[in-house]
Every structure is written in structure tokens, then in C-alpha cells.
Design a protein around this motif. Structure first.
Motif, PDB file in Angstrom:
ATOM      1  N   ALA A 179      -6.838   8.546 -10.306  1.00 13.73           N
ATOM      2  CA  ALA A 179      -7.438   7.383  -9.556  1.00 13.73           C
ATOM      3  C   ALA A 179      -6.092   6.988  -8.630  1.00 13.73           C
ATOM      4  CB  ALA A 179      -7.445   6.106 -10.439  1.00 13.73           C
ATOM      5  N   ARG A 180      -6.313   6.209  -7.538  1.00 14.00           N
ATOM      6  CA  ARG A 180      -5.278   6.111  -6.609  1.00 14.00           C
ATOM      7  C   ARG A 180      -5.367   4.320  -5.919  1.00 14.00           C
ATOM      8  NH1 ARG A 180      -1.528   9.018  -3.405  1.00 14.00           N
ATOM      9  NH2 ARG A 180      -0.943   8.134  -1.751  1.00 14.00           N
ATOM     10  N   GLY A 200      -5.294  -2.965  -8.748  1.00 13.19           N
ATOM     11  CA  GLY A 200      -5.794  -1.863  -9.824  1.00 13.19           C
ATOM     12  C   GLY A 200      -4.377  -1.098 -10.135  1.00 13.19           C
ATOM     13  N   GLY A 201      -3.547  -0.760  -9.170  1.00 11.62           N
ATOM     14  CA  GLY A 201      -2.439  -0.052  -9.635  1.00 11.62           C
ATOM     15  C   GLY A 201      -1.452  -0.981 -10.450  1.00 11.62           C
ATOM     16  N   ALA A 243      -0.100   8.720  -9.428  1.00  9.43           N
ATOM     17  CA  ALA A 243      -0.772   8.959  -8.689  1.00  9.43           C
ATOM     18  C   ALA A 243      -0.732  10.454  -8.129  1.00  9.43           C
ATOM     19  CB  ALA A 243      -1.403   7.924  -7.701  1.00  9.43           C
ATOM     20  N   HIS A 254      16.386  -6.795 -12.252  1.00  5.05           N
ATOM     21  CA  HIS A 254      15.888  -8.249 -13.066  1.00  5.05           C
ATOM     22  C   HIS A 254      16.773  -8.135 -14.288  1.00  5.05           C
ATOM     23  CE1 HIS A 254      12.517  -7.128 -10.443  1.00  5.05           C
ATOM     24  NE2 HIS A 254      12.272  -6.133 -10.995  1.00  5.05           N
ATOM     25  N   SER A 289       6.684  -5.024  -4.359  1.00  8.06           N
ATOM     26  CA  SER A 289       5.852  -4.203  -3.618  1.00  8.06           C
ATOM     27  C   SER A 289       4.485  -4.723  -3.187  1.00  8.06           C
ATOM     28  CB  SER A 289       5.383  -2.850  -3.673  1.00  8.06           C
ATOM     29  OG  SER A 289       5.034  -2.886  -5.304  1.00  8.06           O
ATOM     30  N   PRO A 316     -10.648  -3.614  -7.459  1.00  8.70           N
ATOM     31  CA  PRO A 316      -9.317  -3.031  -7.640  1.00  8.70           C
ATOM     32  C   PRO A 316      -8.166  -2.675  -6.538  1.00  8.70           C
ATOM     33  CG  PRO A 316     -10.915  -1.228  -7.997  1.00  8.70           C
ATOM     34  CD  PRO A 316     -11.603  -2.562  -7.584  1.00  8.70           C
ATOM     35  N   GLY A 331       3.287   3.707  -6.286  1.00  7.56           N
ATOM     36  CA  GLY A 331       3.928   3.919  -7.589  1.00  7.56           C
ATOM     37  C   GLY A 331       5.242   4.763  -7.539  1.00  7.56           C
ATOM     38  N   GLY A 361       7.739  -8.184 -11.882  1.00 11.46           N
ATOM     39  CA  GLY A 361       8.260  -8.597 -10.568  1.00 11.46           C
ATOM     40  C   GLY A 361       9.361  -9.570 -11.037  1.00 11.46           C
ATOM     41  N   GLU A 417      -1.611   3.786 -17.308  1.00 11.31           N
ATOM     42  CA  GLU A 417      -1.318   4.683 -16.094  1.00 11.31           C
ATOM     43  C   GLU A 417      -2.495   5.555 -15.631  1.00 11.31           C
ATOM     44  OE1 GLU A 417       2.682   6.308 -16.079  1.00 11.31           O
ATOM     45  OE2 GLU A 417       3.452   4.893 -17.707  1.00 11.31           O
ATOM     46  N   GLY A 418      -3.602   4.916 -15.550  1.00 13.46           N
ATOM     47  CA  GLY A 418      -4.696   5.514 -15.207  1.00 13.46           C
ATOM     48  C   GLY A 418      -5.098   6.750 -16.055  1.00 13.46           C
ATOM     49  N   ASP A 477       2.765  10.095  -4.284  1.00 16.23           N
ATOM     50  CA  ASP A 477       2.855   8.626  -4.081  1.00 16.23           C
ATOM     51  C   ASP A 477       4.005   8.303  -3.775  1.00 16.23           C
ATOM     52  OD1 ASP A 477       4.407   8.875  -6.566  1.00 16.23           O
ATOM     53  OD2 ASP A 477       2.872   8.072  -7.922  1.00 16.23           O
TER      54      ASP A 477
HETATM   55  C1  LIG Z   1       9.519  -0.544  -2.515  1.00 11.77           C
HETATM   56  C2  LIG Z   1       8.789  -0.542  -3.820  1.00 11.77           C
HETATM   57  C3  LIG Z   1       8.914  -1.713  -4.528  1.00 11.77           C
HETATM   58  C4  LIG Z   1       8.256  -1.678  -5.953  1.00 11.77           C
HETATM   59  N1  LIG Z   1       8.771  -2.753  -6.407  1.00 11.77           N
HETATM   60  C5  LIG Z   1       8.288  -2.908  -7.929  1.00 11.77           C
HETATM   61  C6  LIG Z   1       8.290  -4.098  -8.453  1.00 11.77           C
HETATM   62  O1  LIG Z   1       8.996  -4.856  -8.274  1.00 11.77           O
HETATM   63  N2  LIG Z   1       7.514  -3.999  -9.753  1.00 11.77           N
HETATM   64  C7  LIG Z   1       6.860  -3.184 -10.229  1.00 11.77           C
HETATM   65  O2  LIG Z   1       6.306  -3.123 -11.416  1.00 11.77           O
HETATM   66  N3  LIG Z   1       6.422  -2.038  -9.390  1.00 11.77           N
HETATM   67  C8  LIG Z   1       7.119  -1.906  -8.366  1.00 11.77           C
HETATM   68  N4  LIG Z   1       6.850  -0.943  -7.485  1.00 11.77           N
HETATM   69  C9  LIG Z   1       6.023   0.173  -7.905  1.00 11.77           C
HETATM   70  C10 LIG Z   1       4.360   0.180  -7.463  1.00 11.77           C
HETATM   71  O3  LIG Z   1       4.331  -0.706  -6.337  1.00 11.77           O
HETATM   72  C11 LIG Z   1       3.585  -0.402  -8.663  1.00 11.77           C
HETATM   73  O4  LIG Z   1       3.646   0.418  -9.723  1.00 11.77           O
HETATM   74  C12 LIG Z   1       2.106  -0.659  -8.188  1.00 11.77           C
HETATM   75  O5  LIG Z   1       1.396  -1.323  -9.419  1.00 11.77           O
HETATM   76  C13 LIG Z   1       1.541   0.291  -7.737  1.00 11.77           C
HETATM   77  O6  LIG Z   1       0.345   0.141  -7.174  1.00 11.77           O
HETATM   78  P1  LIG Z   1      -0.464   1.162  -6.222  1.00 11.77           P
HETATM   79  O7  LIG Z   1      -1.784   0.238  -5.596  1.00 11.77           O
HETATM   80  O8  LIG Z   1       0.344   1.552  -5.346  1.00 11.77           O
HETATM   81  O9  LIG Z   1      -0.893   2.222  -7.413  1.00 11.77           O
HETATM   82  P2  LIG Z   1      -0.846   3.673  -7.076  1.00 11.77           P
HETATM   83  O10 LIG Z   1       0.561   4.282  -6.842  1.00 11.77           O
HETATM   84  O11 LIG Z   1      -1.845   4.178  -5.989  1.00 11.77           O
HETATM   85  O12 LIG Z   1      -1.115   4.359  -8.446  1.00 11.77           O
HETATM   86  C14 LIG Z   1      -0.269   4.146  -9.718  1.00 11.77           C
HETATM   87  C15 LIG Z   1      -0.900   4.348 -11.115  1.00 11.77           C
HETATM   88  O13 LIG Z   1      -2.094   3.713 -11.171  1.00 11.77           O
HETATM   89  C16 LIG Z   1      -3.302   4.378 -11.263  1.00 11.77           C
HETATM   90  N5  LIG Z   1      -4.485   3.731 -10.624  1.00 11.77           N
HETATM   91  C17 LIG Z   1      -4.445   3.104  -9.467  1.00 11.77           C
HETATM   92  N6  LIG Z   1      -5.607   2.438  -9.268  1.00 11.77           N
HETATM   93  C18 LIG Z   1      -6.342   2.248 -10.465  1.00 11.77           C
HETATM   94  C19 LIG Z   1      -7.407   2.058 -10.774  1.00 11.77           C
HETATM   95  N7  LIG Z   1      -8.170   1.219 -10.115  1.00 11.77           N
HETATM   96  N8  LIG Z   1      -7.749   2.311 -12.263  1.00 11.77           N
HETATM   97  C20 LIG Z   1      -6.928   3.030 -13.109  1.00 11.77           C
HETATM   98  N9  LIG Z   1      -5.976   3.450 -12.558  1.00 11.77           N
HETATM   99  C21 LIG Z   1      -5.463   3.110 -11.454  1.00 11.77           C
HETATM  100  C22 LIG Z   1      -2.737   5.851 -10.658  1.00 11.77           C
HETATM  101  O14 LIG Z   1      -3.780   6.740 -11.146  1.00 11.77           O
HETATM  102  C23 LIG Z   1      -1.544   5.645 -10.910  1.00 11.77           C
HETATM  103  O15 LIG Z   1      -1.250   6.382 -12.110  1.00 11.77           O
HETATM  104  C24 LIG Z   1       7.518  -0.833  -6.105  1.00 11.77           C
HETATM  105  C25 LIG Z   1       7.125   0.287  -5.207  1.00 11.77           C
HETATM  106  C26 LIG Z   1       7.876   0.294  -4.301  1.00 11.77           C
HETATM  107  C27 LIG Z   1       7.631   1.490  -3.098  1.00 11.77           C
END
Ligand SMILES: Cc1cc2nc3c(=O)[nH]c(=O)nc-3n(C[C@H](O)[C@H](O)[C@H](O)COP(=O)(O)OP(=O)(O)OC[C@H]3O[C@@H](n4cnc5c(N)ncnc54)[C@H](O)[C@@H]3O)c2cc1C
Lengths: 492, 384
Positions: free
Chosen positions: A78-79, A151-152, A89, A380, A144, A120, A84, A160, A208-209, A41
Motif C-alpha cells: 500500500a502507498r 492512511g500512512g 512503501a 522531540h 510532514s 485514507p 515515509g 508529531g 506498517e502496511g 518513498d
Molecule cells: C520532511 C519529513 C518530515 C516528517 N516528519 C514526521 C514527523 O514529524 N512524525 C512522523 O511520525 N513522521 C514524519 N515523517 C514520516 C512520514 O511523513 C510519516 O511516516 C507518514 O505517516 C507517511 O505517510 P504517507 O502517506 O507518506 O505514507 P507512505 O510513505 O506512502 O507509506 C508509509 C507506510 O504506510 C503504508 N500505508 C500507506 N497507506 C496505507 C493504507 N491506506 N493502509 C495500510 N498501509 C498503508 C505503506 O505501505 C508504508 O508501509 C516525515 C517525513 C518527511 C519526509
């Protein structure tokens, strides 16, 4: 070929066959190249190619896929969008990745009840886009948000900038449909503000999934505030900026957001998007107020006065929507922008009690200079959630020193009475540090929750909790909370 | 001789008491909601957490406080007020001395839930004692924190099952510098949803919005000039039936609301229910005529309503069914001593998880045995 590999690949082909029976061809990835794009991820230092990736299109298919895994005792992850930053993931070796990217419909925008029902895979920002024409929006706004999924967000309890006033994902989710590790489907929470009994929805949020797969989520929408006021204020030192934040809190003002950047972060952001930051300034705050117009104006005047009192060297009021967007663009681009001033970097995420901001920042600077690495800060400030960016060069062999510094920073946050993570999660990244914040008993009780949800431990194993395989001897001993040391509180 | 303290004065004593007391145990606070939820089954030994009382650490600059679970909320508010702060929770029974732990365990809340959520949202850390004496902590002393599972959520609304809550860390909010209450005449319950929307469609941002005694009360909090401006704007927008209440009248109106939800009638059961705001009209319409409800109050923006019905199983069951049909949730609050009325609505699909997690936390179901029945059933042979 070793026997274990042979055994694994025969399980893999059995799995693939069974998945093929419940999914169409284009929803199943088994080829090496295809699998590689799921190997990590946003925490790219951790990689593991999964055995199979499935892309179910609805709850029934998710459940069918989970049942295949359960039948064979194969772990699954899950992804969402894979943004993340804690390796949540990260696939498990010989395991399955269940991508939710095909479940991306906004099922309902219920204007009158101010809620949205989502699959999700919906991108965070798309919720507010869909609600916007009705004067509504979805409050939690991770940087992001254009690319991360709800879902993530649910899994990470994402935050945020505006969570200071409005709360985190957990405060905005009413109900979820969840596929449990045995493939059964349950509803957690209710589509109502009032909920009856223990709050299992809240237990799932931020897990966290590891407790199941969320396949549908109902969130609250808020009415857009009448007025928004944004100011960018430069300060002659990080301490002065920190004290300003304290003075705002003491004035009983709850801003929508208070973000701090240091000069390195501003230099990077400025180079990337030209947000109008003063690159020479040692630090700056972005302060945003929102709410009813009369109150906003009154408090804004007070905030300006507080900034001046604390020696602000420039106060720039973003007085149009475009100007506001420009100020925020720099802040939201800051992580990626750091790539412009350093070949490599690590994003850390830790929390300290807000009153210890100045102290932790100067300690971080000291720790950085001791090992000859620069640390940029953009975070923050209102809720003490730091994002130190450790800058290093892989080519110059600085990787291990940078990793070590980054981990020590997170652990320092715990020592100061804070937390290992404010929003990015523990994942695979910080599982080995959990023992700094929690006792063995604390974690064992959390594991009892996990046992209740997923007795076979198939759902995203190896995350959050330290394992000997993952951590070896590394997990440091639990240290008492500073208040415990001071004799103010006691565990027993 | 086993001298089990029933009123432990420290976490250690509480742990020992919970672990060493044979058989079922019920944690008690101020006793203000002893009859909420389903009745206890069997002879449960009461263990009071009232001895774990008082502020453990308050850091005004961080806007957090940790307290013993036995701390009366009203006492805590007094301490915090000296720093211009509060727990943004105004559950009516706080005036009868309800403890923070008791309010948390029963998921109680008041009108401010509209603006600030409930204790589920305000509790940021918790220390709990499990049936086997394990002491576990989750969350911490910072508002933003995602490390580990959030055990506080499991204990919120658990009515003393799963674990005995010993210490609680809360996030705080500033006391508002000024408040105003705008009252709008809404004599007919059928008019409540529309009246509620008329308020929430304006930008004035009410912190609480409750219908009681034929009036809709909107509480505005903020700066002196701010609330003054917002209140007069709201009155202008709502028209001739709206007025800004004088301070004494506003205090009396909110006290009347507390009286209405904090009732303990001799022959009636009190229920708190929640539906989506648009279903509130369907709920309120016929509530009095069909279900014999009385003392109805309702919050049109959150869809929460509190009322009484005759303390008969049929009447209470009819409420549960009707609310469930509307997609909502319902909980029994006070009931007359000895009355056997169902506390909970239809068993949700998630009850399988309640049962499996309970089996891991308290396999003999010693803590609060019966309170969540039938969602969390009493183990076979344990009913005596
Ligand atoms: C540039 C950048 C800035 C960011 N800024 C922030 C920020 O300001 N605040 C913040 O909180 N995070 C931030 N993040 C982190 C990230 O974006 C968050 O954690 C986001 O919620 C992840 O979503 P995703 O869809 O990419 O999930 P993934 O990365 O795909 O998964 C994250 C986790 O969620 C689980 N998961 C995903 N979907 C499901 C589902 N449907 N059911 C159960 N489990 C699931 C996965 O197994 C994994 O453990 C940032 C990341 C980047 C790259």
C-alpha cells in the motif's frame, strides 16, 4: 532474457489484464516511466521498480485489486503519499503497488461527536483545515502533515511535536475499514470511545502496511485550546537544555510540545526560512503550553523561570499567531533545510528514556567525530525521541560511513533502554536491527499476529522483520535491557 | 508427581505453570472481575498472577513504571504518589484490590478516561506468556515507540485469552496539584447529552464528566489558582443549577459514582455500553421504561454508560441489540452466579481475525476458554 524474468513478465501481463478488468485505464500504470515514480518513498536510498501500480478509487476497487494479487500469490504494497522515512512503501520486486491517492475524500466532519470520517488518502493537515471552522482540530501533527496521508499515519502510528501531551495516531483513531490480504473487508474498532473485546484496531495501527490496507478511518477531533503560549529559549549547552526539560517534568507541567535543536540544525533552519533562531547558540528549546487561559499563564511564568534558572541566554516569547507560526516553521523545515549545509544527509529516528538525553547526545557527538562526520540534532525532547541527522557527502565517498554511523546511533538508543523508532517505523530500513531490541521469541510471536491476518504473507513482505535475504549475517545479537543487566528486571 | 504451582512467584514459574498445566487455564488476579465476560467453559485450572506483584522499576524522571501484572492498582498508586505521580486510571473496582493485569485484561476504566484514555492508551509495554510457554515482550520502557507490533493492544480487553499477562509498563502522569468538582442538577436523563455539551463547549477542559444520581459532575484538575478560576467560570457559564462542591461533598459524590458502577446485585446483570455522544439520548431515553434498567450512570462526552438490568437472557440481549442498533458496543460486567446471560453483542466482522490470530497463539484455546464466546467460539468437543 532469463527464464525467471520471462516468467515474471508473463505474470505481470496476466496481472495487468486482470487489473484492467476491475479498474479504468487511467487507474493502472504499467509503463516504465510511470512505474519509476513509485520506486521509493522518502528513504530514497532503497529503490525497487514495481511490476504494476494500481490506483483504485474506492474500497471495492481496492478489494478487487487485492483479490487479483491473492489469486496469483503476488505481493502488494500500500502507498499513501510516499513520505515515509523507513522504506515502508518500498515496492517488492515483481510486486504490485496499491496507491490510495485517489481515495481522498473527507467523508464527514461530525461536529457534535467530535470526529471525522476520512478516506485514507486525505492529507493530515486537511483534517484540521476542515475541522477548524468548527473550533476543532486533529491533534497528531507530523512535520510532514501538509503532504502525508492519514492512511500512512495509521500504518506508521505517526507522531508529531504535540504528541507529548496529546498522544500519537493510535490514541486518536476510533475505527477503521480494512481490506485484508484475501480481499475481504472488515471493520476494526468502533466509532465510540468504549470498545469491546481485544483491540484489533490498536494492533493494526503502526503495523506498517503489513496487516492489510486501510480504506476508511474515523478519528477523534479535539476542541482547540483556549490559550497557546510559545517560547523559544536559547541555552549555553545541550546539557543545560536537557536539564531544563527534566526540571519542567519535575514541576509536574505537561507542555503541549518541547522540541530541541542544536546549533547545526538552527543554522540550517535559519538559512532556509529565517525563523529568528540564534545561530550561534549551542542549543535551543521550543516550549509550547496550551489549555485553559489561567493555567496556561501560570505555568508559562513557571517555565520562563525554570529556563532562566538553567542559564537560558535568550528567552523569546512568540506572542502572536504569526510569530508562533514563524518559530514552528523553522522547526518543521529543519530536516529539509539541512540540505543547505550538507550535500547529503540521513535522518535517523530513535528514542531514549528522556533522562538519558544528555548522555546519548554527547555519545552521538563523540561517535560522529570519531568517523569525521557531523551530526545535527532536532528532535522531540519531551519524549526522548531523537532525530539525529548524519551529514555526509556522497561525492566524497562518505555514504557507507554515514549509514553505519546512523545505524549505530539507533542501536545505541536501544542499549540505553529506548527504542529503534519513535515514529518513522522500522520498514525496510531497520528490519535488520530488530534483533537488538527484541528476542527471536518476541518477533516470532509478532509473526503469529501476521499469520493470523495474512497467512500467505502477501501484504508488504520484507518490512519490519529481519530476513536472511535482507540482513545476511548482519542482525546483531539481542542485548538485554539495561534494567535486566542491572538485575532490576528479568525476562525470566 | 506433577507439582504445578498455581501461584507462581516469578515469570519463570508462571511460564512453566502455563505450559505444563494440562487442559484449560484461567489466569486470576484479585478475583474482582472473575464473573465478567462470558463464563469459562470446562474445568479451567486457575493460575494466579498475584505472586507477580510490585514495582519492578520506577523512574520518576521518565514518568514510567514497570510492575508485575498481579500488582493491586491501589498499592501502586500509593507508591507513585510519593513521587507526585499516578497512573491516570480510576476504575472503581481498584478499591476492591483489583490488579493492574486484571484491569488491563478486562479493559476497565473510570471517569478519568475522558482526559487520559484507558489502559489501552497508558500501557507502553507488556510481557506475556503464551499457552505453549513462549514468553514475548512488546513495546518497551519509553512512551514513544513504534518498533514492532503492539501486542499490548491484542491483550487489552482479551479477558485472559491469547496470553497470560505477566508484566506491564505504564506511562505516568503528575498528580494534579488541585482539583474541583462542579455539579450541575440534571434530574432527567433526557437532559444529559445537552448538559454534557454545555460543559464540553466551554474551554475549561474537564478531566472527567459523569452523570450520576441526577447530577452531572465535572472534575477539573490543575493548579490551585487554575482550577479555582476554571470552576467559577464553569459555574457562571452553566447558570443557577451549577455549584462548586466542597471537598468532602466532591469526594462523596465521586464515591457514589464508584458505588453505582461497581455494583454486584444478586439478581441483576451489570452492563457497560458505549455509543457516540449524540446517540446517548436515544440510549438513555426508555432505558428504564423499556429495558428495566436501574442504577444508570452516563458519561456524556465519551458516550459510555453503566447500568443494571434483570439477569435474564432476554433483557440482556435486548440491551446488546439496542446498543448495536445505535452503532455502539456493549459488554457484560458482573452477573449473578450461575446466570446464563449473553456477554457480548452481535459478532463483529473482525471476529474472523480474532479467530485466526487465536489459532496462531493458542490453537487448543486453553487460555480463558469461553470468555470471548461466541466471538471466539469454544472448539468443538471442548465444551465438557
Ligand atoms: C520532511 C519529513 C518530515 C516528517 N516528519 C514526521 C514527523 O514529524 N512524525 C512522523 O511520525 N513522521 C514524519 N515523517 C514520516 C512520514 O511523513 C510519516 O511516516 C507518514 O505517516 C507517511 O505517510 P504517507 O502517506 O507518506 O505514507 P507512505 O510513505 O506512502 O507509506 C508509509 C507506510 O504506510 C503504508 N500505508 C500507506 N497507506 C496505507 C493504507 N491506506 N493502509 C495500510 N498501509 C498503508 C505503506 O505501505 C508504508 O508501509 C516525515 C517525513 C518527511 C519526509
Amino acid at each position: 532474457m532469463s527464464t525467471t524474468t520471462t516468467a515474471a513478465s508473463s505474470t505481470t501481463s496476466t496481472l495487468a489484464r486482470e487489473f484492467a478488468a476491475v479498474l479504468p485505464d487511467d487507474c493502472l500504470i504499467t509503463d516504465e516511466v510511470g512505474l519509476r515514480s513509485y520506486e521509493c518513498d522518502g528513504l530514497t536510498g532503497f529503490r525497487q521498480v514495481p511490476a504494476v501500480v494500481v490506483l483504485p478509487r474506492n474500497t471495492e476497487e481496492v478489494a478487487a485489486c487485492v483479490r487479483v494479487c491473492a489469486r496469483h500469490g503476488v505481493p502488494f504494497v500500500a502507498r499513501g503519499a510516499g513520505t515515509g522515512l523507513s522504506g515502508g512503501a518500498l515496492p517488492v520486486a515483481d510486486g504490485v503497488v496499491i496507491s490510495l491517492q485517489k481515495l481522498r475524500r473527507i467523508l464527514e466532519i461530525d461536529v457534535e461527536n467530535r470526529r471525522a470520517v476520512l478516506e485514507p488518502g486525505v492529507f493530515n493537515l486537511d483534517i484540521s483545515r476542515a475541522a477548524g471552522p468548527h473550533g476543532l482540530y486533529y491533534a497528531p501533527d507530523p512535520s510532514s502533515q501538509q503532504v502525508c496521508t492519514i492512511g500512512g499515519n495509521v500504518a506508521e502510528n505517526s507522531g508529531g511535536a504535540h504528541c507529548l501531551k496529546y498522544g500519537f495516531t493510535t490514541n486518536h483513531v476510533l475505527e477503521m475499514e480494512v481490506v485484508l490480504a484475501d480481499g475481504s473487508v472488515v471493520t476494526l474498532g468502533a466509532p465510540t470511545a468504549e470498545q469491546a473485546g481485544p483491540d484489533l484496531r490498536g494492533v493494526f495501527l503502526g503495523s506498517e502496511g503489513t496487516l492489510g490496507i486501510c480504506t476508511k478511518v474515523t478519528v477523534r477531533l479535539l476542541r482547540k485550546p483556549e490559550a497557546v503560549r510559545t517560547v523559544l529559549a536559547d541555552f549555553p549547552s545541550v546539557e543545560a537544555a536537557g536539564e531544563t526539560v527534566g526540571a519542567i517534568v519535575d514541576a509536574a507541567i505537561v507542555p503541549a510540545a518541547v522540541e530541541m535543536m542544536d546549533s547545526l540544525a538552527m543554522e540550517a533552519a535559519e538559512a532556509a526560512v529565517g525563523a529568528g533562531y540564534t545561530v550561534e547558540s549551542p542549543s535551543a528549546l521550543i516550549i509550547e503550553l496550551d489549555g485553559p487561559a489561567e493555567e496556561c499563564d501560570e505555568q508559562f511564568a513557571e517555565i520562563t523561570r525554570i529556563c532562566e534558572e538553567h542559564g537560558s541566554t535568550r528567552i523569546h516569547v512568540a506572542d502572536s499567531a504569526d510569530e508562533r507560526a514563524r518559530v514552528w516553521k523553522g522547526r518543521k523545515a529543519a530536516f529539509a533545510a539541512v540540505g543547505r549545509i550538507s550535500p547529503d544527509y540521513i535522518v535517523q529516528d530513535g528514542v531514549v528514556p528522556r533522562t538519558r538525553l544528555a548522555e546519548v547526545l554527547s555519545q552521538i557527538a563523540e561517535m560522529g567525530s570519531e568517523v569525521g562526520l557531523r551530526v545535527a540534532n532536532v528532535f522531540h525532547a519531551g519524549d526522548g525521541n531523537l532525530h539525529p541527522l548524519v551529514l555526509y557527502s556522497e561525492a566524497a565517498g562518505e555514504h557507507d560511513a554515514a549509514e553505519d554511523l546512523s545505524s549505530r546511533i539507533a542501536e545505541l538508543c536501544v542499549e540505553l533502554g529506548g527504542s529503534l523508532s519513535g515514529e518513522h517505523g522500522i520498514g525496510a530500513d531497520k528490519a535488520c536491527s530488530m534483533g537488538r531490541q527484541f528476542t527471536d521469541d518476541d518477533m516470532a510471536v509478532m509473526q503469529r499476529v501476521r499469520t493470523g491476518f495474512d497467512p500467505a504473507g502477501l501484504c508488504n513482505p520484507g518490512k519490519i522483520f529481519p530476513t536472511p535475504r535482507l540482513c545476511g549475517e548482519r542482525p546483531g545479537p539481542f542485548r538485554p535491557h539495561p534494567l535486566e543487566e542491572a538485575g532490576v528486571i528479568s525476562r525470566l | 508427581m506433577n507439582t504445578t504451582p498455581t501461584s507462581p512467584a516469578s515469570l519463570t514459574e508462571l511460564r512453566d505453570a502455563v505450559r505444563d498445566t494440562p487442559g484449560p487455564v484461567v489466569a486470576t488476579g484479585a478475583g474482582t472481575a472473575a464473573d465478567w465476560g462470558a463464563p469459562l467453559v470446562g474445568e479451567a485450572t486457575p493460575i494466579s498472577v498475584a505472586g507477580l506483584s510490585g514495582v519492578i522499576a520506577h523512574n520518576p524522571g521518565d514518568m514510567t513504571v514497570s510492575v508485575g501484572a498481579g500488582t493491586p492498582l491501589a498499592d501502586l498508586q500509593e507508591v507513585l504518589a510519593a513521587s507526585g505521580q499516578r497512573v491516570a486510571l480510576d476504575a472503581a473496582r481498584a478499591r476492591r484490590g483489583a490488579t493492574v493485569g486484571g484491569l488491563f485484561a478486562t479493559a476497565d476504566a473510570g471517569p478519568l478516561a475522558l482526559g487520559f484514555g484507558t489502559l489501552r492508551d497508558l500501557v507502553i509495554g507488556v510481557t506475556t506468556v503464551l499457552a505453549d510457554g513462549t514468553v514475548a515482550r512488546s513495546g518497551g520502557h519509553v512512551i514513544k515507540n513504534v518498533a514492532g507490533y503492539d501486542l499490548a493492544k491484542l491483550l487489552h480487553g482479551a479477558y485472559g485469552t491469547f496470553g497470560v499477562v505477566a508484566e506491564i509498563v505504564l506511562r505516568l502522569h503528575p498528580l494534579p496539584a488541585a482539583t474541583r468538582t462542579v455539579a450541575l442538577q440534571v434530574p432527567d436523563p433526557a437532559g444529559v447529552p445537552a448538559a454534557g455539551r454545555a460543559v464540553t463547549d466551554t474551554p475549561v477542559e474537564a478531566a472527567a464528566l459523569e452523570w450520576v444520581d441526577g447530577r452531572l459532575l465535572a472534575l477539573l484538575e490543575g493548579t490551585e489558582a487554575g482550577v479555582e478560576g476554571r470552576a467559577s467560570r464553569l459555574v457562571d457559564l452553566l447558570g443557577a443549577d451549577a455549584e462548586v462542591l466542597a471537598t468532602a461533598d466532591a469526594d462523596a459524590a465521586w464515591e457514589a459514582h464508584r458505588d453505582a458502577v461497581d455494583v454486584r446485585p444478586d439478581d441483576r446483570a451489570v452492563l457497560r455500553v458505549g455509543v457516540a455522544p449524540t446517540r446517548l439520548g436515544d440510549l438513555l431515553g426508555g432505558l428504564v421504561a423499556d429495558l428495566g434498567a436501574a442504577g444508570v450512570t452516563a458519561a456524556p462526552a465519551t458516550g459510555v454508560a453503566t447500568f443494571t438490568v434483570p439477569a435474564e437472557p432476554v433483557a440482556v440481549d435486548a440491551v446488546h441489540t439496542r446498543v448495536a442498533d445505535l452503532g455502539g458496543t456493549s459488554t457484560l460486567r458482573a452477573r449473578p452466579a450461575g446466570s446464563a446471560v449473553p456477554a457480548w453483542g452481535p459478532t463483529p466482522s473482525s471476529a474472523v481475525l480474532l479467530r485466526s490470530v487465536a489459532a496462531a497463539f493458542d490453537p487448543d484455546h486453553r487460555l480463558g476458554r469461553g470468555r470471548l464466546a461466541p466471538w471466539l467460539p469454544v472448539p468443538e468437543g471442548a465444551s465438557a
